[in-house]
Write a protein that holds these residues in place. Structure first.
Motif, mmCIF file in Angstrom:
data_model
loop_
_atom_site.group_PDB
_atom_site.id
_atom_site.type_symbol
_atom_site.label_atom_id
_atom_site.label_comp_id
_atom_site.label_asym_id
_atom_site.label_seq_id
_atom_site.Cartn_x
_atom_site.Cartn_y
_atom_site.Cartn_z
ATOM 1 N N THR A 5 0.799 -1.216 0.000
ATOM 2 C CA THR A 5 0.000 0.000 0.000
ATOM 3 C C THR A 5 0.829 1.262 0.000
ATOM 4 O O THR A 5 0.301 2.349 -0.011
ATOM 5 N N SER A 8 0.385 3.814 3.122
ATOM 6 C CA SER A 8 -0.976 3.847 3.626
ATOM 7 C C SER A 8 -1.192 2.700 4.593
ATOM 8 O O SER A 8 -0.402 1.761 4.674
ATOM 9 N N ASN A 9 -2.253 2.767 5.325
ATOM 10 C CA ASN A 9 -2.606 1.712 6.271
ATOM 11 C C ASN A 9 -3.044 0.473 5.513
ATOM 12 O O ASN A 9 -4.062 0.476 4.821
ATOM 13 N N SER A 11 -4.406 -2.178 6.424
ATOM 14 C CA SER A 11 -5.698 -2.743 6.811
ATOM 15 C C SER A 11 -6.855 -2.086 6.076
ATOM 16 O O SER A 11 -7.952 -2.630 6.011
ATOM 17 N N GLU A 12 -6.627 -0.888 5.505
ATOM 18 C CA GLU A 12 -7.683 -0.191 4.783
ATOM 19 C C GLU A 12 -7.685 -0.518 3.295
ATOM 20 O O GLU A 12 -8.559 -0.077 2.563
ATOM 21 N N ALA A 13 -6.691 -1.253 2.817
ATOM 22 C CA ALA A 13 -6.541 -1.490 1.388
ATOM 23 C C ALA A 13 -7.612 -2.427 0.854
ATOM 24 O O ALA A 13 -8.055 -3.358 1.528
ATOM 25 N N ASP A 175 -11.776 8.506 -1.340
ATOM 26 C CA ASP A 175 -11.449 8.317 0.075
ATOM 27 C C ASP A 175 -9.969 8.054 0.314
ATOM 28 O O ASP A 175 -9.545 7.844 1.454
ATOM 29 N N LYS A 177 -8.299 5.542 -0.356
ATOM 30 C CA LYS A 177 -8.022 4.155 0.019
ATOM 31 C C LYS A 177 -7.223 3.460 -1.087
ATOM 32 O O LYS A 177 -7.587 3.509 -2.262
ATOM 33 N N TRP A 179 -5.808 0.400 -3.425
ATOM 34 C CA TRP A 179 -6.337 -0.864 -3.912
ATOM 35 C C TRP A 179 -5.207 -1.654 -4.578
ATOM 36 O O TRP A 179 -4.216 -1.090 -5.037
#
Length: 537
Positions: A5, A8-9, A11-13, A175, A177, A179
């Motif tokens: 990611t 980025s976090n 866990s949010e991916a 957002d 996030k 992917w």
């Protein structure tokens, strides 16, 4: 992104697996996704915008190179483009595209596309209205079982230990996030590159697919044929130029621009714009033609209606907007009938792929490009699905291949907006890109190479700027391939004009291949006729 990611976090991916990943949701991408799904593949499609409304086609109408299966008509259709394209087309591919476009155009009718009819009630399938066309394509893509990720620009391709493509990673705009999609095959259908020139629908078309593919070693071809400029009102973004055939062109003082209304008028307009403002007035259109214009292309008139200008009775300032590889013919090189690239598992379709085989060295405009999008979309989706079925996808772990804007460097973080402006300063000027000459091209490449050198040493762009940073890096890579290829073609052919080599050279009926990032290289490949001649000996 060598990490999943990158900043980025995790866990949010969003993490998905697929057989085939399609990057791009325009005509080529949706046809590819449907074609792959029809082969039984699990398909994910990611779009930089909203699939069905994003890109050049969705914003306007387009002609289609749709010809009835009549030998004489098709022969005339192919022959009519060869001289303009510098005799670089491949007749076998032209015939394939005509056959496939005929099938796909008829399929649209079966799906309910509202083709108009002529006075005898026969359907006219050589034109499509972008909004209706792409609305239908999104509907059919979803009906085929394809998973669509909207507002999800791809930032980099993933690669496995063997060097084959293994998916892609990106970020969702709304957002932030991240992917990640692991896939056995990938279709690049990201469109061309217009360098953020404000042509209608091109704000998402920045050459992203070229850069991502080149980071895996993919080759490009015919990138010298990437310098078309389109006439536009200076205060508008619509680049549908047909209506300017009814125009009168004048300097600021009202005197006519010599040659502007002729067949090669765009060159005359470009040279005039180097001296100062140029104006147009569509005063050659009678009442019936004016009504037909408004009915066929209402969006052409929106800028005029908003500013209170009647283009038929009043002069208005014009400009030439660079359309780059959208209406050029350069792009990723395809190496077989399935539109595979030189990277295992990676396919290309639409404006992201070269159109040299169909258009040669001169733009096919909307018509030929629309046919190519339908055809190459079908072939690439089918080819990608069959590649995975053959057991040649998803072997081992997948890592990110992204470079500029994603990797940590020793200098401050890459500023995407500043880099984009610096690239535009080299890509837009008519005296560099439109009227080409070795000294001007070389000087521009020196500046562009310095920009690339500095960009590779910059720190990773902050998360909020990551998309623009990658867009600007793609634009920079694209113009370097364009100008290196333009230097290698020492003649004038198709849309490629050399002030220092104004004539076509019969000995240069070949293709220019290019690639590389830190060091851009070029080489030549013979035209298909040369292969056939060798085989016959």
């Amino acid at each position: 992104m060598s990490e999943q990611t990158r900043g980025s976090n995790a866990s949010e991916a969003i993490s998905l697996d697929a057989d085939v990943l399609v990057i791009g949701g325009g005509p080529a991408g949706t046809w590819a996704a449907i074609s792959a799904a029809n082969e039984g593949a699990r398909v994910v499609l990611v779009d930089k915008g909203f699939c069905g409304t994003s890109g050049a086609t969705a914003a306007a109408g387009t002609g289609v190179w749709y010809i009835d299966p009549d030998n004489d008509k098709r022969e005339a259709a192919m022959a009519g483009r060869e001289k303009m394209g510098g005799y670089l087309q491949d007749r076998r591919w032209m015939a394939r595209v005509l056959d496939r476009t005929y099938e796909q155009g008829n399929k649209l009718a079966d799906w309910g596309y509202p083709y108009p009819t002529d006075t005898d009630g026969r359907p006219q399938r050589n034109s499509l209205q972008g909004p209706e066309y792409m609305r239908l394509m999104r509907k059919r893509t979803k009906a085929a079982g394809v998973t669509i990720l909207d507002q999800s620009p791809a930032l980099e391709l993933l690669v496995d230990d063997s060097g084959a493509v293994a998916g892609a990673a990106g970020v969702q705009r709304q957002d932030g996030k991240p992917w990640r999609v692991r896939a056995g095959a990938v279709v690049i259908a990201t469109g061309g590159c217009a360098f953020l020139s404000k042509t209608l629908g091109s704000n998402v078309l920045t050459g992203d697919g070229y850069l991502m593919a080149a980071e895996l070693g993919a080759e490009l071809t015919s990138m010298e044929f990437s310098n078309p400029y389109a006439i536009s009102a200076a205060f508008g973004s619509v680049t549908k130029t047909l209506f300017f055939g009814w125009g009168t062109f004048t300097y600021q003082n009202g005197s006519p621009v010599p040659g502007a209304a002729s067949k090669g008028g765009r060159s005359a307009i470009a040279r005039a714009l180097l001296e100062g403002p140029v104006y147009a007035q569509l005063d050659k259109a009678d009442a019936d033609v004016r009504d037909a214009m408004r009915a066929s292309q209402p969006n052409f008139f929106l800028p005029f209606d908003r500013t209170g200008i009647d283009p038929f009775t009043q002069r208005f300032p014009i400009t030439l907007r660079l359309e780059g590889t959208i209406r050029g013919t350069g792009g990723l090189r395809v190496v077989d009938d399935s539109c595979a690239t030189t990277v295992p598992g990676l396919y290309a379709a639409g404006d992201a792929a070269t159109r040299e085989l169909v258009c040669g060295g001169f733009t096919g405009g909307g018509s030929h490009n629309a046919a190519w999008a339908m055809s190459s979309g079908f072939w690439s989706g089918q080819g990608a699905a069959r590649y995975v079925k053959g057991g040649r996808g998803l072997h081992g772990p997948a890592t990110g291949a992204g470079t500029v804007g994603l990797q940590q460097g020793t200098r401050p973080a890459l500023n995407g907006a500043h880099l984009a402006a610096a690239v535009q300063a080299e890509a837009f000027p008519y005296e560099i890109n439109y009227f080409r000459e070795a000294g001007r091209l070389t000087a521009s490449l020196d500046r562009l190479d310095t920009l690339w050198h500095d960009a590779t040493r910059a720190g990773a762009a902050p998360h909020r700027d990551i998309v623009r940073a990658r867009e600007s890096a793609a634009m920079l890579a694209t113009v370097r391939w364009m100008y290196r290829s333009a230097l290698a073609r020492t003649e004038t052919r198709g849309m490629h004009r050399r002030d220092d080599f104004p004539e076509q050279d019969l000995a240069q009926r070949h293709y220019i291949t290019t690639g590389g990032l830190d060091e851009v290289w070029t080489s030549t490949r013979p035209h298909a006729d040369a292969y056939l001649a060798e085989a016959a000996e």
